[in-house]
Each structure stands twice: as C-alpha cells, then as structure tokens.
Design a protein around this motif. Sequence first.
Motif, PDB file in Angstrom:
ATOM      1  N   GLY A 130       0.788  -1.228   0.000  1.00  0.00           N
ATOM      2  CA  GLY A 130       0.000   0.000   0.000  1.00  0.00           C
ATOM      3  C   GLY A 130       0.814   1.268   0.000  1.00  0.00           C
ATOM      4  N   CYS A 131       2.152   1.162  -0.057  1.00  0.00           N
ATOM      5  CA  CYS A 131       3.010   2.349  -0.019  1.00  0.00           C
ATOM      6  C   CYS A 131       3.560   2.647  -1.409  1.00  0.00           C
ATOM      7  CB  CYS A 131       4.169   2.154   0.969  1.00  0.00           C
ATOM      8  SG  CYS A 131       3.625   2.021   2.688  1.00  0.00           S
ATOM      9  N   GLU A 132       3.838   3.927  -1.649  1.00  0.00           N
ATOM     10  CA  GLU A 132       4.406   4.336  -2.920  1.00  0.00           C
ATOM     11  C   GLU A 132       5.872   3.895  -2.996  1.00  0.00           C
ATOM     12  OE1 GLU A 132       3.262   8.462  -4.266  1.00  0.00           O
ATOM     13  OE2 GLU A 132       2.622   8.582  -2.175  1.00  0.00           O
ATOM     14  N   GLU A 133       6.296   3.480  -4.207  1.00  0.00           N
ATOM     15  CA  GLU A 133       7.665   3.019  -4.384  1.00  0.00           C
ATOM     16  C   GLU A 133       8.553   4.098  -4.979  1.00  0.00           C
ATOM     17  OE1 GLU A 133      10.139  -0.739  -6.364  1.00  0.00           O
ATOM     18  OE2 GLU A 133       7.987  -0.528  -6.663  1.00  0.00           O
ATOM     19  N   LYS A 134       7.935   5.053  -5.716  1.00  0.00           N
ATOM     20  CA  LYS A 134       8.744   6.052  -6.396  1.00  0.00           C
ATOM     21  C   LYS A 134       8.244   7.458  -6.110  1.00  0.00           C
ATOM     22  CE  LYS A 134      11.073   3.860 -10.251  1.00  0.00           C
ATOM     23  NZ  LYS A 134      11.495   4.066 -11.657  1.00  0.00           N
ATOM     24  N   VAL A 162      12.259   4.761  -3.838  1.00  0.00           N
ATOM     25  CA  VAL A 162      12.413   4.971  -2.380  1.00  0.00           C
ATOM     26  C   VAL A 162      12.120   3.644  -1.684  1.00  0.00           C
ATOM     27  CG1 VAL A 162      11.703   6.329  -0.387  1.00  0.00           C
ATOM     28  CG2 VAL A 162      11.671   7.351  -2.665  1.00  0.00           C
ATOM     29  N   PRO A 163      13.165   2.782  -1.470  1.00  0.00           N
ATOM     30  CA  PRO A 163      12.937   1.467  -0.863  1.00  0.00           C
ATOM     31  C   PRO A 163      12.834   1.558   0.655  1.00  0.00           C
ATOM     32  CG  PRO A 163      15.261   1.732  -1.366  1.00  0.00           C
ATOM     33  CD  PRO A 163      14.589   2.991  -1.829  1.00  0.00           C
ATOM     34  N   TYR A 164      12.137   0.575   1.261  1.00  0.00           N
ATOM     35  CA  TYR A 164      12.109   0.452   2.711  1.00  0.00           C
ATOM     36  C   TYR A 164      13.536   0.120   3.192  1.00  0.00           C
ATOM     37  CZ  TYR A 164      10.417  -0.988   7.303  1.00  0.00           C
ATOM     38  OH  TYR A 164      10.183  -1.077   8.640  1.00  0.00           O
ATOM     39  N   PRO A 165      14.054   0.690   4.310  1.00  0.00           N
ATOM     40  CA  PRO A 165      13.340   1.318   5.422  1.00  0.00           C
ATOM     41  C   PRO A 165      12.912   2.768   5.194  1.00  0.00           C
ATOM     42  CG  PRO A 165      15.675   1.307   5.892  1.00  0.00           C
ATOM     43  CD  PRO A 165      15.503   0.553   4.609  1.00  0.00           C
ATOM     44  N   PHE A 166      13.229   3.345   4.026  1.00  0.00           N
ATOM     45  CA  PHE A 166      12.771   4.688   3.718  1.00  0.00           C
ATOM     46  C   PHE A 166      11.312   4.620   3.285  1.00  0.00           C
ATOM     47  CE2 PHE A 166      17.328   4.790   3.285  1.00  0.00           C
ATOM     48  CZ  PHE A 166      17.695   6.033   3.783  1.00  0.00           C
ATOM     49  N   GLY A 167      10.622   5.734   3.338  1.00  0.00           N
ATOM     50  CA  GLY A 167       9.229   5.779   2.920  1.00  0.00           C
ATOM     51  C   GLY A 167       8.799   7.193   2.601  1.00  0.00           C
ATOM     52  N   ASN A 199       3.172   8.375   3.505  1.00  0.00           N
ATOM     53  CA  ASN A 199       2.639   8.056   4.829  1.00  0.00           C
ATOM     54  C   ASN A 199       3.796   7.647   5.724  1.00  0.00           C
ATOM     55  OD1 ASN A 199       1.399   6.897   7.107  1.00  0.00           O
ATOM     56  ND2 ASN A 199      -0.368   6.244   5.901  1.00  0.00           N
ATOM     57  N   ARG A 200       3.850   8.224   6.942  1.00  0.00           N
ATOM     58  CA  ARG A 200       4.971   7.917   7.843  1.00  0.00           C
ATOM     59  C   ARG A 200       5.034   6.442   8.209  1.00  0.00           C
ATOM     60  NH1 ARG A 200       7.853  12.001   9.991  1.00  0.00           N
ATOM     61  NH2 ARG A 200       7.121  14.117   9.542  1.00  0.00           N
ATOM     62  N   LYS A 201       3.901   5.732   8.128  1.00  0.00           N
ATOM     63  CA  LYS A 201       3.909   4.302   8.423  1.00  0.00           C
ATOM     64  C   LYS A 201       4.661   3.518   7.353  1.00  0.00           C
ATOM     65  CE  LYS A 201      -0.436   4.329  11.041  1.00  0.00           C
ATOM     66  NZ  LYS A 201      -1.803   3.779  11.125  1.00  0.00           N
ATOM     67  N   CYS A 202       4.922   4.147   6.188  1.00  0.00           N
ATOM     68  CA  CYS A 202       5.639   3.457   5.120  1.00  0.00           C
ATOM     69  C   CYS A 202       7.135   3.399   5.417  1.00  0.00           C
ATOM     70  CB  CYS A 202       5.391   4.155   3.778  1.00  0.00           C
ATOM     71  SG  CYS A 202       3.688   4.002   3.208  1.00  0.00           S
ATOM     72  N   CYS A 206       8.183  13.965  -0.343  1.00  0.00           N
ATOM     73  CA  CYS A 206       8.168  13.940  -1.815  1.00  0.00           C
ATOM     74  C   CYS A 206       7.659  15.291  -2.307  1.00  0.00           C
ATOM     75  CB  CYS A 206       7.292  12.804  -2.326  1.00  0.00           C
ATOM     76  SG  CYS A 206       7.316  12.647  -4.126  1.00  0.00           S
ATOM     77  N   ASP A 207       8.565  16.119  -2.810  1.00  0.00           N
ATOM     78  CA  ASP A 207       8.222  17.453  -3.297  1.00  0.00           C
ATOM     79  C   ASP A 207       7.623  17.329  -4.696  1.00  0.00           C
ATOM     80  OD1 ASP A 207       7.967  20.064  -3.962  1.00  0.00           O
ATOM     81  OD2 ASP A 207      10.098  20.576  -3.884  1.00  0.00           O
ATOM     82  N   ARG A 208       6.285  17.343  -4.764  1.00  0.00           N
ATOM     83  CA  ARG A 208       5.610  17.176  -6.047  1.00  0.00           C
ATOM     84  C   ARG A 208       5.487  18.491  -6.807  1.00  0.00           C
ATOM     85  NH1 ARG A 208       3.978  12.007  -5.709  1.00  0.00           N
ATOM     86  NH2 ARG A 208       3.553  11.170  -3.617  1.00  0.00           N
ATOM     87  N   SER A 209       5.944  19.598  -6.217  1.00  0.00           N
ATOM     88  CA  SER A 209       5.948  20.866  -6.953  1.00  0.00           C
ATOM     89  C   SER A 209       7.082  20.912  -7.967  1.00  0.00           C
ATOM     90  CB  SER A 209       6.067  22.038  -5.976  1.00  0.00           C
ATOM     91  OG  SER A 209       7.300  21.986  -5.277  1.00  0.00           O
ATOM     92  N   ALA A 210       8.099  20.062  -7.767  1.00  0.00           N
ATOM     93  CA  ALA A 210       9.210  19.997  -8.717  1.00  0.00           C
ATOM     94  C   ALA A 210       8.808  19.129  -9.900  1.00  0.00           C
ATOM     95  CB  ALA A 210      10.453  19.432  -8.041  1.00  0.00           C
ATOM     96  N   SER A 211       9.495  19.289 -11.014  1.00  0.00           N
ATOM     97  CA  SER A 211       9.233  18.494 -12.207  1.00  0.00           C
ATOM     98  C   SER A 211      10.530  17.879 -12.710  1.00  0.00           C
ATOM     99  CB  SER A 211       8.604  19.360 -13.307  1.00  0.00           C
ATOM    100  OG  SER A 211       8.319  18.583 -14.445  1.00  0.00           O
TER     101      SER A 211
END
Length: 729
Positions: free
Chosen positions: A31-35, A41-46, A49-52, A62-67
């Motif tokens: 349920g967590c995003e990978e990229k 962004v592999p686990y243990p990073f996430g 959601n902080r639970k990831c 994840c700064d989505r304002s950047a392109s």
Amino acid sequence: MWMLWLMMLLLTWPATGTKAETGGLINVKPGCEEKCGDVTVPYPFGIGNRKCAMNGDFFLFCDRSASPPQPKFEDVVVLNISITDGSIIARIPTAQRCYNGFGNVLNSTDIKVDLVLRPFRLSGTRNKLTAFGCDTIAFMTDAMGDFGSGCASLCTINESFKKLNNIIENSCSGFGCCQTPLRKILNKTLTITLDSRSNYSKTLTEEFITCDYAVLADESFDLSGLHFSDKSSSNVTVEWMIRDEESCGDNTNLTYSENGQGYRCVCQPGYKGNPYLGCHDIDECNEGYPCEGTCKNTPGSYTCQCPIGMHGGGKVGCRGFRITTIVAGCVVVLGLLFLLLIGLWWLYKFIKRRRKIKRKQKFFKRNGGLLLRQELSSNEGNIEKTKLFTSKDLEKATDNYNVSRILGQGGQGTVFKGMLTDGRIVAVKKSKSVHESNVEQFINEVVILSQINHRNVVKLLGCCLETDVPLLVYEFIPNGSLYQYIHEQTEDQLPITWEMRLRIAVEVSGALSYLHSAASIPIYHRDIKSANILLDDKYRAKISDFGTSRSMAVDQTHLTTQVKGTFGYLDPEYFRSSQFTEKSDVYSFGVVLVELLTGQKAIRLVETEENRSLAAYFLQVINENRLFEVLDAEVHREAEKEEVITVAMVAKRCLNLNGKKRPTMKEVALELAGIRASIGDSVLQQCEEIDFVDYDNARHFKTGSSSTGSFFNSVTFSVDGDPLLSNKW
C-alpha cells in the motif's frame, strides 16, 4: 533414421531443472508508494505516509511541486538510495566567494550540511573537497569549530588569467584547483567555507576569474561538466545505518556499518531481496548457476545431479556416457510424461475451478459481504431490492472499465457509465482500495441507500462483491452536478434560472427533511454540498454519495464521531465538538442555498483569510445590508426583490453558529415550498405530501415576521409517503 532421432534427443536433453519464482523484489510495504518522480524509495525509507518508513528518521518528503517530483530530507534533494551499500546520493549547493575589480568581496556563500537529526553521515571515503580559484583556501569545520579538511589553490602570474573552464580541464594539482579527501569528523554538522590566501588586490580583466568556488562531491561526480553559478550544485554520498539490530527481516545477517555508528542488514548467502523487509530464496536453477545435470533448488543453495549414465559433480561437470541407458531412459520418460500431462490437465481444470470459487469467496469476505449480510438481515424487506451483480455483467456494461466511460473521480473511487443487458443506463462506482475503513464506508453506503426510497435521492440498483474492489451500481444521472452548473457553466449548457434554483432548493430540502424525519430510521448525510447534488434529464435534484452517512436511533440526538466532511460546508459547531446533529446537515444546506443565490464557491479565492468562507462572508453582507451586491447576475435579473430577501433569510437562519437556533430541515422545506408557491404555482399542485391549509398565509408570509408562525400552524406534513414536491412547473 533412428540415429538422427537419437542425436536430436540428446541435443534437446534438459540441462537444468525448473522451479517457480518466489516473487519479484519487494521494495516497499504493501500500500506504499515506491517512487517519487524518477527516484525509487525502498524500505526502510518511505514517502507519503509515515507508516511506510521504518521510523521518522527514514521518512522522506516527496516534493511534487518539482518536475519531476523529488524526495527530500531537511531541504536536501535525494537522487538515489542504495540498499546494497547503505548509501544515499544527494545534491548540495556549492560554496562561492566573488570579488570586484579592486579585490573586494562582493558576496560570500558558505555551505552547511546538517545531518544531526537522522542516522546519516557524509562518507569520508567517497567524497572529496575541491576548490577552484586563484590564491583560494577552502576548508571544512564541524559544529564545534574543529577543522575537518581543507586545501589551498595557488596561481602563478600566467595561471591567474586562465579561464575557469581551462582550470577544470587541467589536473587538480594545486594550481588553480586543489582537492583533498574528507577527514573523519565525529560531529555530523559540517560547514564549507572559502577564504583568500593573500590580501593583494585582484585586477579585473576579461580573462580573470571573478569568483572562487568550493565543491563537496562524490568521487564519481564529473566536475568538468559543472557550470558554476549561484545555483550550481554537486552530488555527495551520504551513508545511513539503522540503530535497532532487530530491524532486519527474515533470512538476513546483521553487520556493522563502515563508520561504526550503527548496523546494516544484508541477505544471507543464497537469498536476495530487501533485507529490511525480508529476503527470499534464490532459485539458482533458473538464474544461470552452473549445472550440467538435473538442478534442484534448496533453501539458500541448490543441488545438481548428473544425467542417467553419467557421473561426477554436476556443478563442475559430468563424465561418462552409455547410449543404451539413455534410450531406455527416454522411453520411460516419454511414457511417464504422457501420463503426467493427462494428470496435470485434469488437475489444472480442478484447481482453476477451486481457485475461482475461493477467489470470489475471498473478495466477498474482504469487501464486507459478511458485514453487509449481517446489516441487511435486520431489514429483510430490503434484501431483495439490493441486487448482487456479477463481475462479468459489470465488465461488459462498462466495456471493461474503459477510461472513455469515466464519469468522475473522487476521494472514495471512480464512477463509470455503463449499459446493462436489459438496456438500462447505470453508473458503476468502483472503490479505490479495500482498506478496512473504505470497506466500512462501502457497506455503510449500501445499508443507508437500501433504506431510502425517494425520488430526490440517487437510487441504488445493486452491488458486486466478487471483485478485488467493491462496486456499487446506481441509476444514471445524465446532467452532472449542481456544482458544475453553478461554477463551471459552459455556453452549450442550459442556463440555471431563478425558477430552477428555487425548485432545486425545494427538492433538496424536501429530500433531507425525509431523511431526517420521515425515513423509517433517521439518516444524517454528513457531506451535503453542491458537488453531491446531481441533476437528472429533467434537471431534478438527486442527493448522492452516502459513504460517510450514518443512521440514528429515533431517541438519539447526536452522533459523536471523527470529523468528516468538506471545508466550506462543515458545521463549525460539529468541527469544534465532534458531535454531528441534524442541524449540521442544515448548516451545509445553508451553504448550498448561498451558492444558488450568489453563484460563488463555498471557499472563495480571495486574499483575506476572514472572507474566504462563503458562509461567513454572506452573513457579513446580510448584516451590512449589501445582499444585492453579491447576487448572481441571473438571480438579480429574474427574481423579485422580496423573494430573494426571503430565501436569503432562510439561508441566514440555516447558517446560525448556534445549532439549536437553526431551523429543522422540515421547517426549511416548508418555508422554501411557501416561497415557491408565492411566485405563481399552487402549493397543492407543487407538493404531494405537504398540505397548506391556509394558502393566503403561505403565499404572503415573510421569514422572521409574525405571520410565519401562523403559516406553520396551518401546515401538515405527512411522513407516510414520499414528501417530495412535484417536478412539474
């Protein structure tokens, strides 16, 4: 001929065995995003959601304002994360110190790298400090001011007039450029500073370097391609480690990190995967490991048996060959293979049927089928009304959920347009996920809608529980939402007249009155807004989206629950107390009524914070007697002044900050029906269940005046049927 057949058989003899893969590399929690953008962004990073993440130290923004989007920590951009060697490639700016033609410093920018808050550390073996310039000193200190690393860049008279690009192309020998590896600094807060070796005046010429630069970069970073400016940056290697030795997954070993400040997890020999989530066995037989015979995978290793008639270790080679043994073995193998194929075909058909049945049972249970059955069991009369569609029916109806069939998307799912086999046009709502909270909302919506039979509430035709995500099937409402007609009006759309606005208000208030006081079990919608009011082919209003609605006991006055709703429509009293009452729906309806009057959105796009809420702004306008300054142009042109004022007073009462002082939805429905009656139509023709005995009082009453009381005393409201006003005008 038999020799040719034998040679072909030998050429096709299997060299290795087979074993099904245990699955691909799993990098993140379910349920967590990978990229984030192009960065994995592999686990243990996430991210997201902080639970990831393993803990807060490894959570990245994840700064989505950047392109494209970029993962960051403490404003440091992350370019790559390696699980194998426990490193991060990050981007940091370069330090610079610029001079004018008289040798005076124009500006100086130091670089500070702060890794104190996380178990990260700059690599002392893979990073180097490089300085560019003439008579330039670059040095690094920690938070305590202790010297870490540094170098001096010198220039001869001839060298001092070389361009920066020429200096970069030459070797970094100390003339125009110097380079030094990092010393091990225990403090993780580092500062890079530039200074000049001498105080002599520098002469500005066309060829003169006007700025000195210091770059902290990974040894693999190409400095020759770096274009210096006040925004230039370089790549550095940051080492990371874990502090808890119990954070490793299955089939892993624990090792100390290179800097000795923590631990790293690695897969045991013969296993692969993300060691922080758990490693799985490598199938050596399918991954090219040496074997000249029959390969058999074992946990963490494999065995290799030579073919019949040969001997030796299969991993290093087999020796010996007997033709008679091979021929006999081939005959036996072909016979067994034929029998095996027949058995496998029968087993395949049997397993396929079993899997299909189990999958449907699994989806039925996961999608809340048992909960739905339990909820509907107490209302046996409604069970037959809720039809269970098959997944095949809905795939055919929506052209396999073709994107061209999408009617809309929201927080709870996507709605597709479909056609059933009997020719009916329907809307199929496909939930986004099957999390426990979403399943509860799905079942809640089915139960709520199964209890409602009202022409101004979207009708639920059935549901499907045998798919991976739950599906709801509604009647199709062709003309979109009221929000679109008010705020996204196009030239080809029918203009929303004052007459239509008032009719929609009467229909919605009548439906809410039914839900609150006429339904067998009182129902609170909890998300009334113009986007949830749909318009059918005759532009009649239909209330939709009951995912957050709740049914109430007859003697229950409020519901204490987590605050849910839409900003701009949310009852302030509910927001403060978490207690939802029927008056909370009244407040939300009041906002919709103001939208119909003003044509403005519930959250206004204005600079001042106090005027962003349409409800608060409307109350201010009413108190300042400026109502006609904010009316929609269509309302201003068509409506009578007295009608507008009366409707505005109803909205004002609905928006009272004290919920006890707001009218009930039944009172609101009666008042709006009376206003509608006053513009020319008979109340008896407009309302099937509302009987205005004293018609003159109903036609001439004014909200807030003394005549209002006599009007309501002359009205009876039936709860035995559908208290809807007629849609005929």
